[in-house]
Design an enzyme around this catalytic site. Structure first.
Site, short mmCIF file in Angstrom:
data_model
loop_
_atom_site.label_atom_id
_atom_site.label_comp_id
_atom_site.label_asym_id
_atom_site.label_seq_id
_atom_site.Cartn_x
_atom_site.Cartn_y
_atom_site.Cartn_z
CD GLU A 126 -2.97 -0.76 -0.11
OE1 GLU A 126 -3.17 0.40 -0.50
OE2 GLU A 126 -3.42 -1.76 -0.69
CB CYS A 148 -13.17 5.49 -13.37
SG CYS A 148 -13.94 7.11 -13.20
CB CYS A 183 -17.92 6.06 -19.85
SG CYS A 183 -17.08 7.39 -18.99
CB CYS A 238 -21.77 7.26 -13.83
SG CYS A 238 -20.51 8.52 -13.79
#
Ligand code: SF4
Length: 352
Positions: A35, A194, A201, A210
């Site tokens: 991370e 995205c 899209c 959306c």
């Protein structure tokens, strides 16, 4: 269950990433390391660094016992070095305060150096299966578009609103593994569908709901930061050469490139020869100006003017703050990216 969660979990089965080296590993140390490395850095860049790091420091204890120099050397080239310093510091805190057991709850994880709320949440999810919301840069973009939120996400008001949406979008059921899949799906959607510049899209599982897509505002969201032009600073790097070696000095632990090795640095208005004589006790011959180099930080741009100087007197300066080192060996040390570039461009040939 919120529609966004159902759709993402379903989408991830076929389209999510399932083969990243840190996936399927519940070891909080491995989750934490991945991370931190993934902050502001692409997966493809992280993979070799992650593998090397895990080989060199396979456990949190190994990391805590390592020297900061060794950690920075392994991190060299990955950028944002405060991440490496905090990682090392946090490993020592976990050894000291938690007897080597990584804390399980987001609130406690978040108190460790270098771990913000979103990263703490990701660790709590992937290592301990806790129901926590993440909100990194990619996820902010997804929520800003999906919920049609206008306003720069760095503003506290917008940030709070996005956190509310992130909390409200979490899967509500406690089916095993669901929170992990949902969280990974959000990350994957942000990285592969995205995206900032070319959102796909038509391949997005969230398209129907959306708001940005419905209102044709995909390219306006998220609102960009109000632009201020970055100030430009200038500096001179002294490349002192003696017997095929260059002088490097260790930078202070805090500030830019903290703890890394760099050539001595002075302001552009300072006389180089007398600086070397009076501050480094080194006599030098006339210098050669090498092509300047530009580097951009978050808050300013830096133009580096390197000057090559041949040392004519025996120098007394020595470790731990200074080292004389061959340019090829310097590449193995913790050095910032522009110094690496400088050495490769100028010193792996016949300048020294
Ligand atoms: S439809 Fe487009 S803008 Fe909306 S979430 Fe999906 S990829 Fe992003």
């Amino acid at each position: 269950m919120p529609v966004i969660a159902t759709r993402l979990i379903e989408w991830h089965k076929q389209h999510g990433r399932h083969d990243l080296p840190w996936q399927g590993n519940r070891d909080p140390y491995a989750v934490w390391l991945s991370e931190i490395m993934l902050q502001q850095t692409q997966v493809s860049t992280v993979i070799p660094y992650y593998a090397r790091f895990m080989r060199e420091f396979p456990t949190l204890r190994d990391l805590a016992q390592a020297s900061l120099d060794a950690v920075l050397a392994l991190w060299s080239g990955l950028g944002y070095y405060s991440r490496a310093r905090n990682l090392h510091w946090a490993a020592r805190q976990v050894m000291q305060n938690y007897q080597g057991q990584f804390p399980e709850h987001r609130e406690l994880i978040q108190q460790l150096p270098g771990i913000g709320r979103s990263t703490a949440a990701a660790i709590a999810v992937f290592a301990f299966g806790q129901r926590e919301a993440i909100l990194d840069g990619n996820v902010k973009r997804i929520f800003a578009r999906y919920f049609g939120i206008t306003g720069y996400p760095g503003k506290p008001k917008i940030q709070n609103l996005l956190w509310e949406k992130a909390e409200a979008s979490l899967p509500t059921s406690y089916r095993s593994g669901e929170i992990e899949i949902y969280t990974q799906a959000l990350m994957d959607l942000g990285a592969t569908v995205c995206t900032r510049r070319t959102p796909l899209c038509d391949a997005c599982p969230l398209q129907q709901q959306c708001i940005a897509w419905q209102e044709k505002r995909v390219y306006q969201l998220p609102t960009t930061k109000p632009r201020k032009s970055l100030p430009q600073k200038e500096t001179v790097f002294l490349l002192l050469a003696q017997q095929q070696k260059l002088l490097l000095t260790k930078r202070p632990a805090t500030g830019i490139w903290g703890g890394l090795w760099c050539p001595p640095e002075i302001g552009t208005d300072i006389d180089v020869v007398s600086y070397c004589q009076h501050h480094l006790s080194i006599n030098v011959q006339a210098s050669v100006k090498l092509p300047s180099l530009d580097h951009q930080f978050t808050h300013f741009k830096l133009r580096i003017h390197p000057q090559l100087l041949h040392v004519v007197s025996e120098s007394l300066i020595a470790p731990p703050q200074f080292i004389w080192i061959k340019p090829s060996d310097a590449l193995e040390q913790g050095i910032p990216a522009p110094v690496r570039k400088l050495l490769k461009q100028n010193f792996l040939t016949d300048h020294v």
